[in-house]
Design a protein around this motif. Structure first.
Motif, mmCIF file in Angstrom:
data_model
loop_
_atom_site.group_PDB
_atom_site.id
_atom_site.type_symbol
_atom_site.label_atom_id
_atom_site.label_comp_id
_atom_site.label_asym_id
_atom_site.label_seq_id
_atom_site.Cartn_x
_atom_site.Cartn_y
_atom_site.Cartn_z
ATOM 1 N N ASP A 226 -3.695 11.730 -0.388
ATOM 2 C CA ASP A 226 -2.857 11.704 -1.901
ATOM 3 C C ASP A 226 -3.488 12.765 -2.973
ATOM 4 O OD1 ASP A 226 -4.437 9.640 -1.951
ATOM 5 O OD2 ASP A 226 -2.944 8.388 -2.297
ATOM 6 N N LEU A 227 -4.952 12.531 -2.613
ATOM 7 C CA LEU A 227 -5.889 12.684 -3.413
ATOM 8 C C LEU A 227 -5.803 13.991 -3.562
ATOM 9 C CD1 LEU A 227 -8.382 9.775 -3.708
ATOM 10 C CD2 LEU A 227 -7.334 10.956 -5.702
ATOM 11 N N VAL A 228 -6.184 14.609 -2.316
ATOM 12 C CA VAL A 228 -6.180 16.161 -1.490
ATOM 13 C C VAL A 228 -5.031 16.744 -2.261
ATOM 14 C CG1 VAL A 228 -6.379 17.703 0.016
ATOM 15 C CG2 VAL A 228 -7.215 15.653 0.131
ATOM 16 N N ALA A 229 -3.804 16.050 -2.008
ATOM 17 C CA ALA A 229 -2.201 16.755 -2.428
ATOM 18 C C ALA A 229 -2.060 16.737 -3.924
ATOM 19 C CB ALA A 229 -1.170 15.610 -2.022
ATOM 20 N N VAL A 230 -2.914 16.088 -4.741
ATOM 21 C CA VAL A 230 -2.510 15.943 -6.003
ATOM 22 C C VAL A 230 -3.893 17.306 -6.576
ATOM 23 C CG1 VAL A 230 -3.849 14.338 -8.280
ATOM 24 C CG2 VAL A 230 -2.848 13.532 -7.296
ATOM 25 N N SER A 231 -4.567 17.509 -5.948
ATOM 26 C CA SER A 231 -5.991 18.969 -5.950
ATOM 27 C C SER A 231 -5.324 20.102 -5.654
ATOM 28 C CB SER A 231 -7.170 18.867 -5.394
ATOM 29 O OG SER A 231 -7.033 18.922 -4.061
ATOM 30 N N ILE A 232 -4.279 19.670 -4.652
ATOM 31 C CA ILE A 232 -3.848 21.422 -3.994
ATOM 32 C C ILE A 232 -3.118 21.556 -4.784
ATOM 33 C CG2 ILE A 232 -2.288 22.387 -2.431
ATOM 34 C CD1 ILE A 232 -3.589 20.562 -0.304
ATOM 35 N N ALA A 233 -2.129 20.745 -5.403
ATOM 36 C CA ALA A 233 -1.127 21.229 -6.632
ATOM 37 C C ALA A 233 -1.614 21.316 -7.700
ATOM 38 C CB ALA A 233 -0.732 19.936 -6.844
ATOM 39 N N TRP A 249 1.371 15.931 3.785
ATOM 40 C CA TRP A 249 1.012 14.344 3.843
ATOM 41 C C TRP A 249 0.713 13.416 3.223
ATOM 42 C CZ3 TRP A 249 3.127 12.121 7.672
ATOM 43 C CH2 TRP A 249 3.930 13.210 9.026
ATOM 44 N N GLY A 250 0.091 14.339 1.773
ATOM 45 C CA GLY A 250 0.093 13.358 0.674
ATOM 46 C C GLY A 250 0.202 13.057 -0.010
ATOM 47 N N LEU A 251 1.408 13.938 -0.359
ATOM 48 C CA LEU A 251 2.391 13.672 -0.965
ATOM 49 C C LEU A 251 3.556 12.598 -0.721
ATOM 50 C CD1 LEU A 251 4.123 17.478 -1.789
ATOM 51 C CD2 LEU A 251 3.454 15.797 -3.703
ATOM 52 N N LYS A 252 3.994 12.937 0.939
ATOM 53 C CA LYS A 252 4.058 11.493 1.854
ATOM 54 C C LYS A 252 3.683 10.121 1.385
ATOM 55 C CE LYS A 252 6.913 13.045 5.852
ATOM 56 N NZ LYS A 252 7.704 12.589 4.878
ATOM 57 N N ARG A 253 2.621 10.226 1.163
ATOM 58 C CA ARG A 253 1.764 8.595 0.817
ATOM 59 C C ARG A 253 1.233 9.046 -0.810
ATOM 60 N NH1 ARG A 253 -1.743 5.342 3.769
ATOM 61 N NH2 ARG A 253 -3.191 4.325 2.578
ATOM 62 N N LEU A 254 2.127 9.743 -1.664
ATOM 63 C CA LEU A 254 1.852 9.264 -2.540
ATOM 64 C C LEU A 254 3.463 9.369 -3.433
ATOM 65 C CD1 LEU A 254 0.858 12.641 -5.129
ATOM 66 C CD2 LEU A 254 -0.169 10.550 -5.296
ATOM 67 N N SER A 255 4.253 8.935 -1.957
ATOM 68 C CA SER A 255 5.801 8.559 -2.591
ATOM 69 C C SER A 255 5.282 6.971 -1.912
ATOM 70 C CB SER A 255 6.928 9.409 -1.966
ATOM 71 O OG SER A 255 6.823 10.571 -2.734
ATOM 72 N N SER A 256 5.133 7.043 -1.347
ATOM 73 C CA SER A 256 4.884 5.119 -0.402
ATOM 74 C C SER A 256 4.259 4.282 -0.544
ATOM 75 C CB SER A 256 5.562 5.894 1.246
ATOM 76 O OG SER A 256 3.571 5.527 1.454
ATOM 77 N N ASN A 257 2.678 4.547 -0.880
ATOM 78 C CA ASN A 257 1.509 3.497 -0.700
ATOM 79 C C ASN A 257 0.477 4.360 -1.484
ATOM 80 O OD1 ASN A 257 0.465 1.230 -0.300
ATOM 81 N ND2 ASN A 257 -0.406 1.804 1.859
ATOM 82 N N PRO A 258 0.492 4.990 -2.092
ATOM 83 C CA PRO A 258 -0.815 5.723 -3.004
ATOM 84 C C PRO A 258 -1.710 4.436 -3.394
ATOM 85 C CG PRO A 258 1.080 5.444 -4.860
ATOM 86 C CD PRO A 258 1.629 4.468 -3.388
ATOM 87 N N ASN A 259 -2.890 5.337 -3.351
ATOM 88 C CA ASN A 259 -4.379 5.230 -4.174
ATOM 89 C C ASN A 259 -3.854 4.155 -5.143
ATOM 90 O OD1 ASN A 259 -5.887 5.809 -6.795
ATOM 91 N ND2 ASN A 259 -7.079 6.351 -4.964
ATOM 92 N N VAL A 260 -4.528 3.249 -5.292
ATOM 93 C CA VAL A 260 -3.985 2.425 -5.992
ATOM 94 C C VAL A 260 -4.326 3.062 -8.251
ATOM 95 C CG1 VAL A 260 -4.900 0.669 -7.897
ATOM 96 C CG2 VAL A 260 -5.161 0.666 -5.114
ATOM 97 N N GLY A 261 -5.427 4.040 -8.062
ATOM 98 C CA GLY A 261 -5.557 4.192 -9.612
ATOM 99 C C GLY A 261 -3.888 5.333 -9.866
ATOM 100 N N LEU A 262 -4.152 6.124 -8.308
ATOM 101 C CA LEU A 262 -2.651 6.936 -8.303
ATOM 102 C C LEU A 262 -0.691 6.288 -9.058
ATOM 103 C CD1 LEU A 262 -3.779 9.812 -5.855
ATOM 104 C CD2 LEU A 262 -3.276 10.038 -8.374
ATOM 105 N N ARG A 263 -1.090 5.742 -8.214
ATOM 106 C CA ARG A 263 -0.411 3.886 -8.444
ATOM 107 C C ARG A 263 -0.290 3.797 -9.586
ATOM 108 N NH1 ARG A 263 0.012 -1.286 -5.449
ATOM 109 N NH2 ARG A 263 -0.861 0.500 -4.009
ATOM 110 N N ALA A 264 -0.836 3.621 -10.139
ATOM 111 C CA ALA A 264 -1.392 3.278 -11.856
ATOM 112 C C ALA A 264 -0.810 4.327 -12.564
ATOM 113 C CB ALA A 264 -2.587 2.929 -12.265
ATOM 114 N N ILE A 265 -0.862 5.878 -12.296
ATOM 115 C CA ILE A 265 -0.339 6.283 -13.135
ATOM 116 C C ILE A 265 0.951 7.215 -12.737
ATOM 117 C CG2 ILE A 265 -1.051 9.255 -13.595
ATOM 118 C CD1 ILE A 265 -3.299 8.923 -13.278
ATOM 119 N N ILE A 266 1.866 7.034 -11.474
ATOM 120 C CA ILE A 266 2.490 7.181 -11.277
ATOM 121 C C ILE A 266 3.518 5.877 -12.408
ATOM 122 C CG2 ILE A 266 4.511 6.563 -9.227
ATOM 123 C CD1 ILE A 266 2.152 7.757 -7.617
ATOM 124 N N LYS A 267 3.571 5.121 -12.537
ATOM 125 C CA LYS A 267 3.903 4.098 -13.386
ATOM 126 C C LYS A 267 4.199 4.157 -14.542
ATOM 127 C CE LYS A 267 4.510 -0.714 -14.411
ATOM 128 N NZ LYS A 267 3.991 -2.151 -14.086
#
Length: 576
Positions: A226-233, A249-267
């Motif tokens: 998920d971190l790599v996908a954020v950097s690529i984009a 696969w990083g986007l799939k992770r972002l959508s289902s079970n992201p890194n705790v910090g990324l989950r907070a930003i997503i919210k």
């Protein structure tokens, strides 16, 4: 600025390849054309494209110096040496540091990370940071998303007994720093199959090689894609090959079970409970992470990304969200001031092929965004400079097809520092060198840019009739995700369309058109939106024919089913 509509028919060779693919996708003829445009020449390749697999990732040891990097890291850990993970303050740098630091923490505790401040320290590693690292006992520095030009700094570090492993993706000079290992797919002579990795992507490959050398299962590392996908984009690297696999696969992770910090930003972004797209990262997640380094300190972004407690992460995400709001206000003000300068100079507006502007009071963290906006608005290579630590420091952005890195490199004798990519470069110089730099930059651009590169090109991938927009076609089109450079979202053109009789003006100032259209082939009604195109409404409302260029969007939340909408990019009136 009106774009030139550009459609390149397939060559004879490409038509042969399309014929081979057509048998598999016979019910959706445009799909074969889209695949061939992307260099796909067989049904087998198409299936690999439609189903990105981590099994098709490249062996990390194909990258030059990877064995040296892994051996040095293993030796440091075996000897219990103190390791420092250092990176840039932007999205790519902070995700890189978060990934490497967090992953190695699973196996090793004598490790710290460091992000320089944009204003006090500037870009890259400094002598001050090296002195501080030496004083604290650091013996190995892993430097990410920078370092490829830090020749003197790394020489100095060696004298103090500190080794460097460089993980960078910026264009190197002929002379390289005396690091123990340099991981950079752009090194001269490198045959690594994916030369355009993000900085975080290079860090990921390093960790992949470290895992392989130590017999560690890949699950934990793959969970950090998920971190790599954020950097690529956010870093806008080509969405092809290995990059596309990691982004998928990083986007799939972002959508289902992201890194705790990324989950907070997503919210914070109100993106939770939905499928995250590349556009979501580019326009919502990435700018917030970037705002930390632009407005305060990139270290806060890393603290967020390595956090393991959601309540703590959410508070940090709220702080970063406020930085982003402050950034937007500054961005708007500085862009308006920059536009005023350009509009007041007829030669800059009409005669020059480039833009170089300077204001010592502009905020250093915003000028890269302003350079992007000026390039988009005036469609010229642009450099925006401000004063920082006694130097004119700035960012440049380019138009499609023009190498701004080479344009800036041509004036390197005037520069204190520079680095970057084909389309984006950071630079600094003495204030008195600005007039000569402006003259030389304009001279280089005028001599090397093509007239066509000074006009926006709207590239049409295929002509469509509304009858061809079927559920099967949409299902295959969905599989072209994720989109990015090298695999842009397909742009279609439908000719001679008509208002169904229900199109209307919308928006606060009635500047947009909500479209309901039919074409002359099927009578099928399609919904669309044309932002800032209200000037065409009279023609459309009179039920006169017109051509449209558009992308196809799906709204998956409306009435619990997919709702198709054409995102109209441009309208062309048909004259009889």
């Amino acid at each position: 600025m009106i774009s030139k509509w550009n459609y390149l028919p397939l060559t004879t060779e490409e038509q042969k390849l399309e014929t081979e693919l057509a048998s598999r996708y016979a019910n959706c003829p445009p799909i074969s054309e889209l695949l061939v445009q992307r260099g796909i020449s067989s049904v087998e390749e198409a299936e690999r494209f439609f189903h990105p697999s981590l099994k098709n990732m490249h062996d990390p040891f194909l990258m030059p110096d990877m064995d040296k990097a892994v051996n040095r890291l293993n030796r440091a850990m075996g000897s219990k040496e103190k390791i420092l993970v250092f990176g840039d303050y932007d999205v790519d740098g902070t995700t890189s540091v978060a990934l490497v630091y967090k992953y190695l923490q699973n196996f090793y505790s004598n490790i710290e990370y460091y992000i320089p401040t944009r204003y006090d320290e500037g870009y890259g590693i400094s002598i001050r940071t090296i002195d501080e690292a030496a004083a604290s006992g650091v013996k190995l520095i892993i430097i990410l998303d920078c370092g490829i030009k830090a020749i003197e700094e790394i020489k100095y570090a060696r004298e103090l007994g500190i080794d460097f492993i460089i993980c960078d993706h910026h264009v190197p000079d002929e002379e390289l720093p005396p690091a123990v290992a340099i991981l950079n797919p752009k090194l001269e002579g490198s045959t690594y199959p994916c030369p355009h990795l993000s900085g975080c992507g290079v860090g990921y490959k390093f960790m992949q090689a470290f895992s392989m050398s130590n017999g560690i299962k890949s699950n934990e590392l793959e969970g950090m894609l998920d971190l790599v996908a954020v950097s690529i984009a956010a870093d806008i690297v080509p969405m092809v090959g290995e990059n596309r696999i990691m982004a998928y696969w990083g986007l799939k992770r972002l959508s289902s079970n992201p890194n705790v910090g990324l989950r907070a930003i997503i919210k914070i972004c109100q993106l939770n409970n939905r499928e995250i797209t590349i556009s979501d990262v580019i326009f919502k997640i990435g700018p917030r992470i970037n705002a930390s380094g632009r407005m305060q300190s990139g270290r806060e972004a890393v603290e967020l990304l390595v956090s393991r407690d959601f309540a703590e992460a959410y508070q940090k995400a709220k702080n970063i969200d406020q930085y982003n709001k402050d950034r937007k206000e500054l961005d708007k003000r500085i862009t308006e001031e920059a536009n005023a300068i350009i509009e007041s100079h007829d030669t800059l507006l009409n005669d020059k092929k480039s833009i170089v502007i300077y204001n010592k009071d502009w905020h250093k963290g915003i000028i890269g965004i302003v350079a992007s906006r000026l390039t988009e608005l005036y469609y010229k290579p642009s450099v925006v400079l401000t004063l920082s630590n006694g130097l004119a420091t700035g960012s440049s952005r380019s138009v499609q097809g023009f190498d701004v890195y080479s344009a800036i490199e041509a004036s390197r004798d005037l520069l204190e520092n520079f680095g970057g990519h084909t389309y984006a470069v950071g630079l600094s110089m003495k204030e008195e060198n600005i007039p000569e730099f402006r003259r030389r930059f304009e001279e280089y651009v005028a001599q090397n840019i093509l007239p066509s590169q000074l006009t926006p090109q709207l590239d049409i991938d295929a002509y469509l009739t509304f009858a061809e927009i079927t559920p099967e076609f949409l299902g295959l089109l969905r599989k072209f995700n994720p989109f990015g450079p090298g695999n842009q979202k397909p742009v279609f053109c439908s000719r001679g369309v008509l208002d169904f009789g229900t199109s209307k003006l919308v928006g606060k100032h009635l500047e947009h058109i909500k479209l309901e259209l039919v074409d002359n082939t099927s009578g099928k009604v399609m919904n669309g939106i044309a932002f800032n195109m209200g000037k065409y409404f009279e023609h459309i409302h009179a039920r006169k024919p017109f051509d449209i260029c558009y992308t196809i969007d799906e709204n998956k939340h409306q009435n619990s089913s997919n709702s198709i909408q054409l995102q109209v990019k441009e309208i062309r009136v048909v004259t009889e």
